[in-house]
Design an enzyme around this catalytic site. Sequence first.
Site, PDB file in Angstrom:
ATOM      1  CG  ASP A  12      -1.732   1.201   1.398  1.00  8.94           C
ATOM      2  OD1 ASP A  12      -2.388   1.589   0.412  1.00  8.94           O
ATOM      3  OD2 ASP A  12      -1.730   1.800   2.491  1.00  8.94           O
ATOM      4  CG  ASP A  14      -1.479   7.686   0.791  1.00  6.43           C
ATOM      5  OD1 ASP A  14      -0.712   8.648   0.792  1.00  6.43           O
ATOM      6  OD2 ASP A  14      -2.162   7.345  -0.198  1.00  6.43           O
ATOM      7  CB  THR A 107      -2.183   3.464  -3.817  1.00  2.96           C
ATOM      8  OG1 THR A 107      -2.756   4.550  -3.076  1.00  2.96           O
ATOM      9  CG2 THR A 107      -2.077   3.870  -5.284  1.00  2.96           C
ATOM     10  CB  SER A 108      -7.348   3.522  -1.926  1.00  2.00           C
ATOM     11  OG  SER A 108      -7.575   2.215  -1.478  1.00  2.00           O
ATOM     12  CE  LYS A 139      -5.369  -0.984  -1.611  1.00  3.35           C
ATOM     13  NZ  LYS A 139      -4.242  -0.357  -0.895  1.00  3.35           N
TER      14      LYS A 139
END
Length: 213
Positions: A12, A14, A107-108, A139
């Site tokens: 991931d 952040d 990542t989102s 996600k």
Amino acid sequence: MTQLVVSALLFDLDGTLVDSTASVERNWHKLADGIEMPWEDVAPWIHGIPVRQVLARLRPEMPVEDVEYWHHFMVEAESSDTGDVMPIPGAVAAWDVLPTSRWAIVTSGGLRLATSRIRAAGLPMPRYLITADDVAVGKPNPAPYLMGAEKVGFPPSRCLAFEDAPAGIASARAAGVPVIGIATNHGDLGVATVRDLSEVEFSADRTGVVVTY
């Protein structure tokens, strides 16, 4: 100490590789004020889930055009608010020893946001970067981690994810990817957890990656 041998790593961004918490909270506060929702109702959803999906959960009656307005607002606001974004302890050391073919970022955030934060933290761009722009549903849906495993070229069960948010952990596990939690933003993540990547040792050769924590 626990030692795992895997084929590839899926990180991931952040809270896992970069510390962007201050920026995240500043801008989600603006969104909460803008949609006139109490911060305590918004705060549990600000980590690890795309903006559109958060709004669908918090304000399912919101018109599509308003959802798109706030999505673009957050892209612009967060992508330009990077003055205090920095690498998570251990991230630089990990990248120094890992072959670029053996890891990906999942990542989102969208592509613009992800690249702005990677650059702000002074980290090199990965060979494989999966963002919210690459999948139909982010996600906690498994799609991001399934794509991450596909990009690095190994079955999900032969990969290992590092995640700081419950939504990301749910995404990885639903994809069949084992997970190690990073305790930067949440306490009990329900999986084996380290404080940050400085508590993890990585080594790699042509056969795989050794992870010791």
